[in-house]
Each structure stands twice: as C-alpha cells, then as structure tokens.
Write a protein that holds these residues in place. Structure first.
Motif, PDB file in Angstrom:
ATOM      1  N   CYS A  38      -1.124  -5.986  -5.358  1.00 29.70           N
ATOM      2  CA  CYS A  38      -0.248  -5.187  -4.495  1.00 29.70           C
ATOM      3  C   CYS A  38       1.231  -5.494  -4.726  1.00 29.70           C
ATOM      4  O   CYS A  38       2.073  -4.619  -4.591  1.00 29.70           O
ATOM      5  N   ARG A  39       1.541  -6.717  -5.070  1.00 37.11           N
ATOM      6  CA  ARG A  39       2.958  -7.001  -5.252  1.00 37.11           C
ATOM      7  C   ARG A  39       3.500  -6.347  -6.514  1.00 37.11           C
ATOM      8  O   ARG A  39       4.695  -6.095  -6.622  1.00 37.11           O
ATOM      9  N   MET A  40       2.628  -6.029  -7.469  1.00 38.19           N
ATOM     10  CA  MET A  40       3.056  -5.239  -8.634  1.00 38.19           C
ATOM     11  C   MET A  40       3.119  -3.760  -8.285  1.00 38.19           C
ATOM     12  O   MET A  40       4.016  -3.044  -8.693  1.00 38.19           O
ATOM     13  N   ARG A  41       2.137  -3.318  -7.510  1.00 41.04           N
ATOM     14  CA  ARG A  41       2.039  -1.898  -7.169  1.00 41.04           C
ATOM     15  C   ARG A  41       3.152  -1.488  -6.217  1.00 41.04           C
ATOM     16  O   ARG A  41       3.721  -0.415  -6.343  1.00 41.04           O
ATOM     17  N   GLY A  42       3.438  -2.338  -5.243  1.00 46.58           N
ATOM     18  CA  GLY A  42       4.588  -2.108  -4.369  1.00 46.58           C
ATOM     19  C   GLY A  42       4.423  -1.016  -3.326  1.00 46.58           C
ATOM     20  O   GLY A  42       5.394  -0.613  -2.702  1.00 46.58           O
ATOM     21  N   ALA A  43       3.201  -0.526  -3.121  1.00 54.51           N
ATOM     22  CA  ALA A  43       3.024   0.603  -2.204  1.00 54.51           C
ATOM     23  C   ALA A  43       2.901   0.147  -0.749  1.00 54.51           C
ATOM     24  O   ALA A  43       2.505  -0.981  -0.469  1.00 54.51           O
ATOM     25  N   VAL A  44       3.256   1.049   0.158  1.00 54.68           N
ATOM     26  CA  VAL A  44       2.996   0.862   1.583  1.00 54.68           C
ATOM     27  C   VAL A  44       1.723   1.637   1.899  1.00 54.68           C
ATOM     28  O   VAL A  44       1.596   2.814   1.533  1.00 54.68           O
ATOM     29  N   ALA A  45       0.761   0.969   2.570  1.00 52.62           N
ATOM     30  CA  ALA A  45      -0.517   1.611   2.873  1.00 52.62           C
ATOM     31  C   ALA A  45      -0.711   1.767   4.375  1.00 52.62           C
ATOM     32  O   ALA A  45      -0.261   0.937   5.164  1.00 52.62           O
ATOM     33  N   VAL A  46      -1.372   2.869   4.757  1.00 54.64           N
ATOM     34  CA  VAL A  46      -1.796   3.084   6.138  1.00 54.64           C
ATOM     35  C   VAL A  46      -3.318   3.174   6.147  1.00 54.64           C
ATOM     36  O   VAL A  46      -3.941   3.348   5.100  1.00 54.64           O
ATOM     37  N   SER A  47      -3.919   3.073   7.333  1.00 58.18           N
ATOM     38  CA  SER A  47      -5.375   2.933   7.425  1.00 58.18           C
ATOM     39  C   SER A  47      -6.091   4.236   7.759  1.00 58.18           C
ATOM     40  O   SER A  47      -5.624   5.023   8.583  1.00 58.18           O
ATOM     41  N   ALA A  48      -7.249   4.406   7.112  1.00 60.25           N
ATOM     42  CA  ALA A  48      -8.157   5.520   7.422  1.00 60.25           C
ATOM     43  C   ALA A  48      -9.578   4.986   7.344  1.00 60.25           C
ATOM     44  O   ALA A  48      -9.859   4.069   6.574  1.00 60.25           O
ATOM     45  N   GLN A  49     -10.472   5.547   8.152  1.00 57.60           N
ATOM     46  CA  GLN A  49     -11.888   5.203   8.030  1.00 57.60           C
ATOM     47  C   GLN A  49     -12.431   5.834   6.748  1.00 57.60           C
ATOM     48  O   GLN A  49     -11.818   6.742   6.188  1.00 57.60           O
ATOM     49  N   LEU A  50     -13.586   5.338   6.283  1.00 67.01           N
ATOM     50  CA  LEU A  50     -14.138   5.854   5.027  1.00 67.01           C
ATOM     51  C   LEU A  50     -14.372   7.363   5.082  1.00 67.01           C
ATOM     52  O   LEU A  50     -14.196   8.062   4.083  1.00 67.01           O
ATOM     53  N   ASP A  51     -14.760   7.868   6.260  1.00 70.44           N
ATOM     54  CA  ASP A  51     -14.973   9.322   6.354  1.00 70.44           C
ATOM     55  C   ASP A  51     -13.665  10.050   6.689  1.00 70.44           C
ATOM     56  O   ASP A  51     -13.657  11.253   6.916  1.00 70.44           O
ATOM     57  N   GLY A  52     -12.572   9.309   6.703  1.00 77.86           N
ATOM     58  CA  GLY A  52     -11.272   9.900   7.018  1.00 77.86           C
ATOM     59  C   GLY A  52     -10.536  10.450   5.805  1.00 77.86           C
ATOM     60  O   GLY A  52      -9.440  10.978   5.939  1.00 77.86           O
ATOM     61  N   ILE A  53     -11.141  10.286   4.638  1.00 74.38           N
ATOM     62  CA  ILE A  53     -10.530  10.852   3.427  1.00 74.38           C
ATOM     63  C   ILE A  53     -11.497  11.844   2.817  1.00 74.38           C
ATOM     64  O   ILE A  53     -12.671  11.533   2.599  1.00 74.38           O
ATOM     65  N   VAL A  54     -11.002  13.033   2.574  1.00 78.02           N
ATOM     66  CA  VAL A  54     -11.787  14.056   1.892  1.00 78.02           C
ATOM     67  C   VAL A  54     -11.007  14.475   0.647  1.00 78.02           C
ATOM     68  O   VAL A  54      -9.903  15.013   0.742  1.00 78.02           O
TER      69      VAL A  54
END
Ligand SMILES: [Zn+2]
Length: 140
Positions: A38-54
């Motif tokens: 993650c320290r190379m990727r540098g992204a900010v992430a937010v949370s979703a449940q597994l069925d929360g992404i389509v």
C-alpha cells in the motif's frame, strides 16, 4: 464532497472496468495503509461488503495481485494499471475500494486520512503501534 454517500458508480482510468459500489459507512471509512504494498500504491480506500461491488463491465480486464500470505486480493485494471478494489486480509468479508475510482471523488478532497498500521498487521499477531501510529480523520 458528500461524506454520507451510500452508492457510487466507479471505474478505472481507461474506463475498461466499470463497477458500482455500495459503501458500508459512506466516505467515513477512508484510510491509507503503510504495508509494503500500500505504501507504494498510495491509494485511499473506503469499505464495501463483498456483495457491495458489482462489476458491470470489464471483469475480464481485472488482474489480481497477491503477496505474503496471499490472503488479500488486490485487483487492478490490466490495461491502465489502476487499482480498483481489494478483498481485505484484515476482514475477508469486505473490499477496500479505491476512492479515486468513485465518480466525482478525489483523494485530495479529504483533509486528512487515517493510516492503518499494516506493517504490524493485526492478522500477524504482532501488537500494533497503537494510536500514535494513526492519523486522526478530520472531516473536510
Ligand atoms: Zn483501465
């Protein structure tokens, strides 16, 4: 920026991968992580449940990267290289979602983003650095 958004359309940079996201707690879950990846990727992430992404388009364009224990699955667009979301190691029932992929959201809209102490990962059984290792979130 509406911190209480519940759903969003999202895509990678080139648009090959398009997906919709239902967030667990709006943008309040935004965080960075200091682990080796993650320290190379540098992204900010937010949370979703597994069925929360389509994934609506370009699922075949997604590549997955795994390292160390291999339990986290980091997905990215194989064409433009942008990280889209990852299945968490700390909570395999959740995805972290690249906030920059959400329509109209930029990581620079956040005043401050807490940092997860991923070097001392809870799943490794090593005590975390504690509150001093974390930044506090200040709503914009
Ligand atoms: Zn792409």
């Amino acid at each position: 920026m509406d911190i209480d958004i519940t759903t969003s359309r999202a895509s990678c940079h080139c648009g090959a991968v398009r997906f919709s996201v239902t967030l667990t707690d709006g943008l309040r879950t935004a965080r960075r992580c200091n682990c080796s990846y993650c320290r190379m990727r540098g992204a900010v992430a937010v949370s979703a449940q597994l069925d929360g992404i389509v994934v609506e388009q370009g699922e075949d364009m997604l590549s997955v990267y795994q390292f160390n224990t291999g339990s986290a699955k980091h997905y990215f667009c194989s064409k433009c290289g942008i990280y889209t979301f990852h299945q968490r190691r700390s909570n395999p029932g959740q995805y972290g979602v690249n906030v920059a992929c959400l329509e109209g959201i930029s990581p620079f809209d956040f005043a401050e983003v807490p940092v997860l102490d991923g070097v001392n990962h809870p799943a490794d059984g090593v005590p975390s650095a504690g509150p001093a290792g974390f930044l506090r979130y200040v709503p914009a």
